[in-house]
Design a protein around this motif. Structure first.
Motif, PDB file in Angstrom:
ATOM      1  N   LYS A  80     -31.925  10.067 -11.531  1.00 20.09           N
ATOM      2  CA  LYS A  80     -31.618   8.783 -12.155  1.00 20.09           C
ATOM      3  C   LYS A  80     -30.157   8.412 -11.927  1.00 20.09           C
ATOM      4  O   LYS A  80     -29.833   7.253 -11.642  1.00 20.09           O
ATOM      5  CB  LYS A  80     -31.925   8.844 -13.653  1.00 20.09           C
ATOM      6  CG  LYS A  80     -33.404   8.876 -13.998  1.00 20.09           C
ATOM      7  CD  LYS A  80     -33.617   8.994 -15.506  1.00 20.09           C
ATOM      8  CE  LYS A  80     -35.101   9.022 -15.845  1.00 20.09           C
ATOM      9  NZ  LYS A  80     -35.348   9.251 -17.273  1.00 20.09           N
ATOM     10  N   ARG A  81     -29.281   9.401 -12.055  1.00 23.16           N
ATOM     11  CA  ARG A  81     -27.856   9.145 -11.829  1.00 23.16           C
ATOM     12  C   ARG A  81     -27.624   8.676 -10.401  1.00 23.16           C
ATOM     13  O   ARG A  81     -26.892   7.702 -10.158  1.00 23.16           O
ATOM     14  CB  ARG A  81     -27.056  10.417 -12.121  1.00 23.16           C
ATOM     15  CG  ARG A  81     -25.543  10.256 -11.871  1.00 23.16           C
ATOM     16  CD  ARG A  81     -24.821  11.590 -11.877  1.00 23.16           C
ATOM     17  NE  ARG A  81     -25.361  12.497 -10.888  1.00 23.16           N
ATOM     18  CZ  ARG A  81     -25.127  12.406  -9.577  1.00 23.16           C
ATOM     19  NH1 ARG A  81     -24.384  11.411  -9.104  1.00 23.16           N
ATOM     20  NH2 ARG A  81     -25.652  13.266  -8.741  1.00 23.16           N
ATOM     21  N   GLN A  82     -28.241   9.372  -9.424  1.00 21.63           N
ATOM     22  CA  GLN A  82     -28.090   8.966  -8.029  1.00 21.63           C
ATOM     23  C   GLN A  82     -28.557   7.531  -7.811  1.00 21.63           C
ATOM     24  O   GLN A  82     -27.869   6.731  -7.157  1.00 21.63           O
ATOM     25  CB  GLN A  82     -28.908   9.894  -7.122  1.00 21.63           C
ATOM     26  CG  GLN A  82     -28.336  11.276  -6.900  1.00 21.63           C
ATOM     27  CD  GLN A  82     -29.151  12.019  -5.853  1.00 21.63           C
ATOM     28  OE1 GLN A  82     -29.301  11.563  -4.732  1.00 21.63           O
ATOM     29  NE2 GLN A  82     -29.691  13.163  -6.230  1.00 21.63           N
ATOM     30  N   LEU A  83     -29.731   7.212  -8.358  1.00 16.54           N
ATOM     31  CA  LEU A  83     -30.293   5.869  -8.197  1.00 16.54           C
ATOM     32  C   LEU A  83     -29.345   4.818  -8.738  1.00 16.54           C
ATOM     33  O   LEU A  83     -29.000   3.840  -8.056  1.00 16.54           O
ATOM     34  CB  LEU A  83     -31.641   5.798  -8.910  1.00 16.54           C
ATOM     35  CG  LEU A  83     -32.258   4.406  -9.093  1.00 16.54           C
ATOM     36  CD1 LEU A  83     -32.635   3.803  -7.752  1.00 16.54           C
ATOM     37  CD2 LEU A  83     -33.476   4.469 -10.020  1.00 16.54           C
ATOM     38  N   LEU A  84     -28.881   5.001  -9.970  1.00 14.58           N
ATOM     39  CA  LEU A  84     -28.022   3.999 -10.606  1.00 14.58           C
ATOM     40  C   LEU A  84     -26.669   3.919  -9.919  1.00 14.58           C
ATOM     41  O   LEU A  84     -26.109   2.825  -9.743  1.00 14.58           O
ATOM     42  CB  LEU A  84     -27.872   4.326 -12.091  1.00 14.58           C
ATOM     43  CG  LEU A  84     -29.172   4.153 -12.908  1.00 14.58           C
ATOM     44  CD1 LEU A  84     -29.048   4.827 -14.266  1.00 14.58           C
ATOM     45  CD2 LEU A  84     -29.497   2.677 -13.077  1.00 14.58           C
ATOM     46  N   ASP A  85     -26.115   5.067  -9.518  1.00 20.93           N
ATOM     47  CA  ASP A  85     -24.832   5.069  -8.802  1.00 20.93           C
ATOM     48  C   ASP A  85     -24.956   4.334  -7.466  1.00 20.93           C
ATOM     49  O   ASP A  85     -24.064   3.571  -7.078  1.00 20.93           O
ATOM     50  CB  ASP A  85     -24.360   6.506  -8.552  1.00 20.93           C
ATOM     51  CG  ASP A  85     -23.836   7.182  -9.816  1.00 20.93           C
ATOM     52  OD1 ASP A  85     -23.672   6.481 -10.841  1.00 20.93           O
ATOM     53  OD2 ASP A  85     -23.590   8.401  -9.771  1.00 20.93           O
ATOM     54  N   ASN A  86     -26.067   4.558  -6.748  1.00 18.96           N
ATOM     55  CA  ASN A  86     -26.258   3.916  -5.443  1.00 18.96           C
ATOM     56  C   ASN A  86     -26.358   2.401  -5.587  1.00 18.96           C
ATOM     57  O   ASN A  86     -25.769   1.644  -4.806  1.00 18.96           O
ATOM     58  CB  ASN A  86     -27.528   4.447  -4.774  1.00 18.96           C
ATOM     59  CG  ASN A  86     -27.394   5.879  -4.292  1.00 18.96           C
ATOM     60  OD1 ASN A  86     -26.290   6.360  -4.055  1.00 18.96           O
ATOM     61  ND2 ASN A  86     -28.521   6.566  -4.153  1.00 18.96           N
ATOM     62  N   ILE A  87     -27.103   1.945  -6.606  1.00 18.38           N
ATOM     63  CA  ILE A  87     -27.237   0.497  -6.808  1.00 18.38           C
ATOM     64  C   ILE A  87     -25.897  -0.115  -7.191  1.00 18.38           C
ATOM     65  O   ILE A  87     -25.482  -1.152  -6.647  1.00 18.38           O
ATOM     66  CB  ILE A  87     -28.294   0.202  -7.892  1.00 18.38           C
ATOM     67  CG1 ILE A  87     -29.686   0.627  -7.409  1.00 18.38           C
ATOM     68  CG2 ILE A  87     -28.296  -1.284  -8.251  1.00 18.38           C
ATOM     69  CD1 ILE A  87     -30.775   0.503  -8.473  1.00 18.38           C
ATOM     70  N   ALA A  88     -25.198   0.528  -8.122  1.00 15.91           N
ATOM     71  CA  ALA A  88     -23.908  -0.002  -8.567  1.00 15.91           C
ATOM     72  C   ALA A  88     -22.903  -0.031  -7.425  1.00 15.91           C
ATOM     73  O   ALA A  88     -22.155  -1.010  -7.250  1.00 15.91           O
ATOM     74  CB  ALA A  88     -23.373   0.842  -9.724  1.00 15.91           C
ATOM     75  N   GLU A  89     -22.902   1.031  -6.618  1.00 16.75           N
ATOM     76  CA  GLU A  89     -21.972   1.073  -5.480  1.00 16.75           C
ATOM     77  C   GLU A  89     -22.275  -0.049  -4.501  1.00 16.75           C
ATOM     78  O   GLU A  89     -21.365  -0.710  -3.989  1.00 16.75           O
ATOM     79  CB  GLU A  89     -22.089   2.430  -4.779  1.00 16.75           C
ATOM     80  CG  GLU A  89     -21.181   2.573  -3.566  1.00 16.75           C
ATOM     81  CD  GLU A  89     -21.370   3.898  -2.855  1.00 16.75           C
ATOM     82  OE1 GLU A  89     -21.133   3.947  -1.624  1.00 16.75           O
ATOM     83  OE2 GLU A  89     -21.755   4.889  -3.516  1.00 16.75           O
TER      84      GLU A  89
END
Length: 509
Positions: free
Chosen positions: A450-459
């Motif tokens: 979940k962290r990876q997913l949200l970090d990737n979208i935000a980035e």
């Protein structure tokens, strides 16, 4: 001198002894391929130097237009071996137990041009051509089981958002997120794209999917709906954004190198082929439209059935001839496999053949890589690239009285009964829950994913300077999938939201 050097010298000597004479395209000998024909050593060229003219003219025509999408790709040849038994569902000969069928596969990225880097976050194409004894069967899918849109009317608009802004000539995250936030049916695919699986380490380390719903027809004329799956036997491997950037800095051809070298080293990539089967009656009872390309069939309701093993074991001899000219076409069906009411699949039956005729030529299917292994008989006349010399014997139309090819009624498909036979432009959002499955997928992820997913979208949003209005709209979409999904992105983007009005999966209550 090293022992290997002697072998190279011997090979070069043998090749020199067996050199073939250089000719023009018409077969005339070329006496000098080093010096142009001129009037005196310093004089001008002459038009009579036909070998020079032919050489220059051909170079101007060595490229064909790149594919509008899936331009950057790699391919290889192999086999499909059937070790399961689905004969009760299909009469297709290549799917019967014990059969072995030659195939070609082309992997690709979707958005990048031919010169793009392999290790970029993108959907990967997964296109298969089976050279069966009943003709070619082409399965044109991706490394994801769903897609961004369900209605082909929106496909050109979606692809425009993935390509370059006409004004800036740059790719635009704003355009991407603007379209996605206005098209909630995309959120399932967006969730996959920005998860860890949106950046595969190689083509060998990802699954493949037919994605669309197809149909299988058995010898009793019974029809079942089917989804095709290919599970990698190399294991799933993905890259983070930083790992991908570092890899692109070293080589833009990482996927090509990996696939080519693994086959050359005889470490042949393998995938297991599975199907999901749904009866016509079951299709009437699902809460989702089973012909909707933005939806998956839950494995608990429609379990995976193992069919066979796909192996890649030969690299192309010539990339242009065998991969760039390869034309995959959803029109290519064989008896026992057919289409479905999937709107995206039906539109592709036009779009792909049309693209090949434009990109490669009228008779693209006559090229060796596209040519079926069975005899071809039809009444298509003339046109550019007519590579054969047909003898019609007066039977160049149909029906005729001269023994020309005739229809084969034994292959007629059973009628497809549709309940509401009303033709109209139906709003594809009506009656569709575009949030539940994306939310289910999010809830299946552990905390790190979940962290990876949200970090990737935000980035991606921050790097692209996506306007706050669009960011808020996309957060609203994710909130409907799962409050933690939307609030997690809002926190990373510094946007305040109120999540108390949302429940997990609340959109379908």
């Amino acid at each position: 001198m090293l022992k290997g050097s002697f072998k190279i010298q011997e090979r070069m000597h043998d090749m020199a002894q067996s050199k073939k004479g250089l000719t023009t395209s018409a077969g005339a000998p070329v006496s000098d391929n080093q010096n142009s024909l001129t009037v005196g050593p310093r004089g001008p060229l002459v038009l009579q130097d036909v070998a020079l003219i032919e050489k220059l003219a051909h170079q101007n025509r060595e490229r064909v237009p790149e594919r509008t999408v899936h331009a950057k790709g790699s391919g290889a040849f192999g086999t499909l071996t059937i070790n399961g038994d689905i004969s009760k569902y299909t009469r297709a000969k290549f799917l019967q137990p014990g059969t072995k069928t030659d195939l070609l596969i082309r992997f690709s990225t979707v958005a990048g041009e031919r010169g793009a880097a392999d290790a970029e976050r993108d959907v990967r194409g997964f296109a298969l051509k089976f050279y069966t004894e009943e003709g070619n069967f082409d399965l044109v899918g991706n490394n994801t089981p769903v897609f961004f849109v369900r209605d082909p009317y929106k496909f050109p608009d979606f692809i425009h958002t993935q390509k370059r802004d006409p004004r800036t000539n740059l790719r635009s995250p704003t355009a991407m997120w603007d379209f996605w936030s206005l098209s909630p049916e995309s959120c399932h695919q967006v969730t996959i794209l920005f998860s860890d699986r949106g950046l595969p380490a190689s083509y060998r380390h990802m699954h493949g999917f037919g994605s669309h719903t197809y149909s299988l027809i058995n010898s009793k004329e019974d029809r079942h709906w089917v989804k095709f799956h290919f599970k990698t036997q190399q294991g799933i491997k993905n890259l983070t954004n930083d790992e991908g950037a570092e890899l692109v800095g070293r080589t833009r051809e990482s996927h090509q190198e990996d696939l080519y070298n693994s086959i050359e080293e005889k470490s042949f990539p393998k995938w297991r082929m599975y199907v999901q089967i749904m009866s016509e009656e079951q299709a009437k009872k699902t809460w989702y439209n089973p012909f909707d390309l933005t939806k998956v069939w839950p494995h608990g309701e429609f379990p995976m059935i193992e069919v066979g093993t796909m192996e890649l074991n030969r690299n192309p001899t010539n990339y242009f001839a065998e991969i760039e000219q390869a034309a995959f076409n959803p029109n290519n069906m064989v008896p026992g496999v057919s289409w479905s009411p999937d709107k995206m699949l039906q539109s592709r039956t036009f779009a792909y053949a049309d693209a090949h005729r434009y990109r490669i030529g009228t008779h693209y299917e006559m090229l060796p890589v596209n040519k079926p292994k069975v005899e071809v008989n039809h009444y298509h006349l003339d046109g550019a690239m007519r590579l054969d010399v047909p003898e019609y014997n007066h039977a160049y139309y149909e029906p005729n009285s001269f023994g020309g090819p005739a229809q084969q009624e034994q292959y007629r498909e059973p009628p497809l009964k549709l309940d509401d036979a009303t033709m109209d432009r139906f709003d594809h959002h009506q009656g569709n829950d575009d949030y539940r499955q994306a939310g289910d997928l999010f809830r299946l992820m552990d905390a790190d994913k979940k962290r990876q997913l949200l970090d990737n979208i935000a980035e991606h949003m921050k790097r692209g300077n996506v306007p706050e209005e669009i960011v808020r709209r996309q957060i609203e979409v994710f909130m409907r999938c799962d409050p933690a999904y939307g609030s997690g992105l809002a926190e990373r983007m510094g946007v305040k939201v109120y999540s108390d009005k949302y429940e997990s999966g609340s959109a379908h209550h």
